[in-house]
Design a protein around this motif. Structure first.
Motif, PDB file in Angstrom:
ATOM      1  N   ALA A 165       0.844  -1.193   0.000  1.00  0.00           N
ATOM      2  CA  ALA A 165       0.000   0.000   0.000  1.00  0.00           C
ATOM      3  C   ALA A 165       0.882   1.247   0.000  1.00  0.00           C
ATOM      4  O   ALA A 165       1.743   1.404   0.869  1.00  0.00           O
ATOM      5  CB  ALA A 165      -0.910   0.008   1.228  1.00  0.00           C
ATOM      6  N   TYR A 166       0.679   2.100  -0.990  1.00  0.00           N
ATOM      7  CA  TYR A 166       1.498   3.308  -1.145  1.00  0.00           C
ATOM      8  C   TYR A 166       0.618   4.551  -1.111  1.00  0.00           C
ATOM      9  O   TYR A 166      -0.483   4.562  -1.674  1.00  0.00           O
ATOM     10  CB  TYR A 166       2.273   3.249  -2.459  1.00  0.00           C
ATOM     11  N   ARG A 167       1.140   5.588  -0.470  1.00  0.00           N
ATOM     12  CA  ARG A 167       0.404   6.852  -0.406  1.00  0.00           C
ATOM     13  C   ARG A 167       0.649   7.721  -1.638  1.00  0.00           C
ATOM     14  O   ARG A 167      -0.179   8.544  -1.998  1.00  0.00           O
ATOM     15  CB  ARG A 167       0.789   7.611   0.870  1.00  0.00           C
ATOM     16  N   SER A 168       1.784   7.531  -2.278  1.00  0.00           N
ATOM     17  CA  SER A 168       2.101   8.325  -3.460  1.00  0.00           C
ATOM     18  C   SER A 168       1.256   7.882  -4.656  1.00  0.00           C
ATOM     19  O   SER A 168       1.181   6.676  -4.954  1.00  0.00           O
ATOM     20  CB  SER A 168       3.582   8.198  -3.821  1.00  0.00           C
ATOM     21  N   PRO A 169       0.633   8.807  -5.365  1.00  0.00           N
ATOM     22  CA  PRO A 169      -0.142   8.428  -6.558  1.00  0.00           C
ATOM     23  C   PRO A 169       0.741   7.902  -7.681  1.00  0.00           C
ATOM     24  O   PRO A 169       0.239   7.309  -8.640  1.00  0.00           O
ATOM     25  CB  PRO A 169      -0.834   9.734  -6.958  1.00  0.00           C
ATOM     26  N   GLU A 170       2.036   8.104  -7.565  1.00  0.00           N
ATOM     27  CA  GLU A 170       2.958   7.627  -8.599  1.00  0.00           C
ATOM     28  C   GLU A 170       3.374   6.171  -8.390  1.00  0.00           C
ATOM     29  O   GLU A 170       4.048   5.590  -9.242  1.00  0.00           O
ATOM     30  CB  GLU A 170       4.202   8.509  -8.621  1.00  0.00           C
ATOM     31  N   LEU A 171       2.979   5.599  -7.259  1.00  0.00           N
ATOM     32  CA  LEU A 171       3.317   4.206  -6.958  1.00  0.00           C
ATOM     33  C   LEU A 171       2.020   3.422  -6.772  1.00  0.00           C
ATOM     34  O   LEU A 171       1.279   3.644  -5.816  1.00  0.00           O
ATOM     35  CB  LEU A 171       4.177   4.118  -5.694  1.00  0.00           C
ATOM     36  N   ASP A 185       4.923  -6.015   7.313  1.00  0.00           N
ATOM     37  CA  ASP A 185       3.988  -5.661   6.253  1.00  0.00           C
ATOM     38  C   ASP A 185       3.764  -4.147   6.269  1.00  0.00           C
ATOM     39  O   ASP A 185       3.300  -3.596   7.263  1.00  0.00           O
ATOM     40  CB  ASP A 185       2.665  -6.400   6.484  1.00  0.00           C
ATOM     41  N   ASP A 186       4.147  -3.465   5.196  1.00  0.00           N
ATOM     42  CA  ASP A 186       4.013  -2.012   5.060  1.00  0.00           C
ATOM     43  C   ASP A 186       4.718  -1.240   6.184  1.00  0.00           C
ATOM     44  O   ASP A 186       4.117  -0.377   6.836  1.00  0.00           O
ATOM     45  CB  ASP A 186       2.536  -1.614   5.010  1.00  0.00           C
ATOM     46  N   PRO A 187       6.013  -1.498   6.424  1.00  0.00           N
ATOM     47  CA  PRO A 187       6.713  -0.785   7.493  1.00  0.00           C
ATOM     48  C   PRO A 187       7.178   0.598   7.034  1.00  0.00           C
ATOM     49  O   PRO A 187       7.313   0.862   5.837  1.00  0.00           O
ATOM     50  CB  PRO A 187       7.915  -1.680   7.771  1.00  0.00           C
ATOM     51  N   ASP A 188       7.452   1.487   7.998  1.00  0.00           N
ATOM     52  CA  ASP A 188       8.098   2.752   7.653  1.00  0.00           C
ATOM     53  C   ASP A 188       9.605   2.541   7.627  1.00  0.00           C
ATOM     54  O   ASP A 188      10.120   1.488   8.035  1.00  0.00           O
ATOM     55  CB  ASP A 188       7.712   3.858   8.636  1.00  0.00           C
ATOM     56  N   VAL A 189      10.342   3.533   7.157  1.00  0.00           N
ATOM     57  CA  VAL A 189      11.782   3.383   6.957  1.00  0.00           C
ATOM     58  C   VAL A 189      12.495   3.060   8.264  1.00  0.00           C
ATOM     59  O   VAL A 189      13.340   2.153   8.327  1.00  0.00           O
ATOM     60  CB  VAL A 189      12.380   4.664   6.338  1.00  0.00           C
ATOM     61  N   ARG A 190      12.171   3.807   9.326  1.00  0.00           N
ATOM     62  CA  ARG A 190      12.880   3.615  10.586  1.00  0.00           C
ATOM     63  C   ARG A 190      12.615   2.230  11.164  1.00  0.00           C
ATOM     64  O   ARG A 190      13.550   1.542  11.607  1.00  0.00           O
ATOM     65  CB  ARG A 190      12.464   4.688  11.596  1.00  0.00           C
ATOM     66  N   THR A 191      11.358   1.796  11.143  1.00  0.00           N
ATOM     67  CA  THR A 191      11.033   0.463  11.672  1.00  0.00           C
ATOM     68  C   THR A 191      11.750  -0.625  10.889  1.00  0.00           C
ATOM     69  O   THR A 191      12.299  -1.571  11.469  1.00  0.00           O
ATOM     70  CB  THR A 191       9.512   0.231  11.616  1.00  0.00           C
ATOM     71  N   LEU A 192      11.751  -0.501   9.567  1.00  0.00           N
ATOM     72  CA  LEU A 192      12.411  -1.508   8.738  1.00  0.00           C
ATOM     73  C   LEU A 192      13.906  -1.548   9.016  1.00  0.00           C
ATOM     74  O   LEU A 192      14.485  -2.630   9.224  1.00  0.00           O
ATOM     75  CB  LEU A 192      12.151  -1.216   7.258  1.00  0.00           C
ATOM     76  N   TYR A 193      14.539  -0.403   9.040  1.00  0.00           N
ATOM     77  CA  TYR A 193      15.984  -0.378   9.252  1.00  0.00           C
ATOM     78  C   TYR A 193      16.349  -0.966  10.613  1.00  0.00           C
ATOM     79  O   TYR A 193      17.264  -1.798  10.731  1.00  0.00           O
ATOM     80  CB  TYR A 193      16.500   1.065   9.156  1.00  0.00           C
ATOM     81  N   ARG A 194      15.630  -0.575  11.652  1.00  0.00           N
ATOM     82  CA  ARG A 194      15.944  -1.065  12.995  1.00  0.00           C
ATOM     83  C   ARG A 194      15.687  -2.561  13.121  1.00  0.00           C
ATOM     84  O   ARG A 194      16.454  -3.274  13.776  1.00  0.00           O
ATOM     85  CB  ARG A 194      15.116  -0.297  14.035  1.00  0.00           C
ATOM     86  N   PRO A 246       5.662   2.569   2.263  1.00  0.00           N
ATOM     87  CA  PRO A 246       4.370   3.262   2.148  1.00  0.00           C
ATOM     88  C   PRO A 246       4.468   4.777   2.012  1.00  0.00           C
ATOM     89  O   PRO A 246       3.689   5.393   1.268  1.00  0.00           O
ATOM     90  CB  PRO A 246       3.652   2.863   3.440  1.00  0.00           C
ATOM     91  N   ASP A 247       5.413   5.416   2.701  1.00  0.00           N
ATOM     92  CA  ASP A 247       5.524   6.877   2.669  1.00  0.00           C
ATOM     93  C   ASP A 247       6.511   7.395   1.625  1.00  0.00           C
ATOM     94  O   ASP A 247       6.825   8.592   1.619  1.00  0.00           O
ATOM     95  CB  ASP A 247       5.957   7.398   4.049  1.00  0.00           C
ATOM     96  N   THR A 248       6.999   6.528   0.773  1.00  0.00           N
ATOM     97  CA  THR A 248       8.014   6.948  -0.186  1.00  0.00           C
ATOM     98  C   THR A 248       7.488   8.031  -1.125  1.00  0.00           C
ATOM     99  O   THR A 248       6.399   7.900  -1.709  1.00  0.00           O
ATOM    100  CB  THR A 248       8.514   5.746  -1.006  1.00  0.00           C
TER     101      THR A 248
END
Length: 410
Positions: free
Chosen positions: A18-24, A58-67, A102-104
């Motif tokens: 799930a992506y918030r950007s309309p380009e993705l 599933d659908d993590p943000d950058v900080r959660t994924l990296y950590r 998701p927030d990319t």
């Protein structure tokens, strides 16, 4: 050849659907990728990892994924497996690859997506003896030179003990076809891991898996996957091969038949079967026709018909006495997991990885109802003794009861 040590290994499965950007564009199949791959890796008969050592993001943000990646990479001692499915995007430099989350925002990739360079650094610093990366995203082939070290173009430093498998080359797009349960690359991988290869080895090493995956994808005109292994890590197995035939034990020497047993009123004294029991079968029937793993079989109540459900997405009906196919039922769009006859034998119920159960009229082979409501694969179906209720169980963690004459959940 061996499987990862289950007590000293971790798998981290990451997906963005799930992506918030309309380009993705959203990728609904990604969630199914994660669920199915986790089921295989933690199946005691296949991957054998304890459930607590297979982590799904599933659908993590950058900080959660990296950590999370950094944490489990530091804890893994034998094998670290990281899987990502979602959009991939490129940076200004040729080799730059970003994993979209998701927030990319495509205008702010360095701060809104995970740089693959960060993943590479996590792999370098992990104490795991084997480090495996599987990428199902566009431009994923760009990870291969990067995983070879900072001086890969000059043929210098390699990261020992790493294996990278990617869905595409450096400049190709990965595919997620509308209406399909899985993305194209992961779907082909799951088919191999679930169905196995009859003439393949007991363990699915990456060296054995890759050529079969390559063939399965390219023969259908899909992007060509890429791989790179450093050291002997490609001899590490991802799972067992479910279609591997164990060697038959050597035949024992022939001995005279033992004397017949005499058990009072229950014995015949002649060595022949008791009345009412069939004669022992000297040569079992071999039923051939399915083109992939058969997951479920069921006899009709009168014993005359056998139903089978397969990963080839079909149900077959067989005449039990002869082994001849009497009907092939088409309609499901994914693996068949369960088949059951109603108590009167007139209705067949089937459950599939496409998330639906179906009711079929045995006499005509026609679908009478499609039961929708589960959010994931259906693993089992069962009729009540009176045939009026059907129970279905699913990977979504629920069980549903359906009124067969009016197929809706109770």
């Amino acid at each position: 050849m061996r499987l990862p040590d289950p007590e000293r290994s971790y798998a981290v499965l990451v997906g963005t659907g799930a992506y918030r950007s309309p380009e993705l564009a959203d990728l609904p199949a990604v969630a199914n990728n994660l669920t199915a791959l986790a089921e295989i890796l933690t199946d005691p008969a296949l991957g054998g990892l304890p459930a607590g050592r297979c982590v799904i993001l599933d659908d993590p943000d950058v900080r959660t994924l990296y950590r999370t990646l950094r944490r489990y990479a530091a804890m893994a001692e034998d094998t670290l497996l990281v899987y990502f499915a979602g959009h991939g995007r490129t940076g200004l430099r040729y080799s730059e690859l970003y994993l979209a989350l998701p927030d990319t925002d495509l205008d702010d990739l360095p701060v809104s997506a995970l740089r693959f360079e960060d993943v590479r650094d996590i792999f370098i610093n992990s104490p795991a003896a084997n480090r495996v990366l599987i990428l199902d995203c566009c431009f994923s082939g760009r990870a291969i030179p990067d995983m070879s070290g900072p001086d890969a173009i000059m043929g210098q430093t390699d990261i020992e003990g790493t294996y990278t498998l990617t869905a595409t080359s450096a400049n190709d797009l990965a595919l997620a076809l509308p209406g399909h349960t899985y993305t194209v690359f992961t779907g082909a991988l799951l088919t191999l891991l679930r169905s196995g290869v009859p003439d393949g080895p007991e363990l699915f090493t990456f060296a054995a898996l890759y050529p079969r995956l390559l063939h399965a994808l390219t023969v259908q005109g899909h992007p060509r996957p890429r791989q790179r292994g450093i050291g002997t890590v490609d001899r590490l197995a991802l799972t067992r091969n479910p279609a591997h035939a164990a060697p038959r034990p050597a035949a024992s020497p022939q001995h005279p038949s033992p004397p017949a047993r005499h058990d009072g009123a229950h014995g015949t004294g002649s060595g022949s079967p008791s009345p009412g029991l069939p004669e022992p079968a000297h040569q079992p029937l071999l039923l051939s026709g399915h083109t992939a793993t058969v997951y479920s079989v069921a006899f009709s109540p009168d014993g005359r018909t056998l139903a089978t459900g397969s990963a080839d997405e079909t149900v077959r009906l067989w005449e039990a006495a002869t082994g001849q196919t009497t009907d092939i039922l088409h309609g499901h769009t994914n693996w068949l997991r369960s088949v059951r006859f109603s108590p009167d034998g007139r209705i067949l119920a089937t459950g599939s990885d496409d998330g639906t159960a179906r009711l079929w009229e045995v006499a005509t082979g026609q679908t009478t109802d499609i039961l929708k409501g589960h959010a994931s694969h259906i693993h089992s179906v069962a009729f009540s003794p009176d045939g009026q209720t059907l129970a279905t169980s699913s990977a979504d963690g629920t069980i549903r009861l359906w009124v067969v004459s009016q197929p809706h959940p109770k």
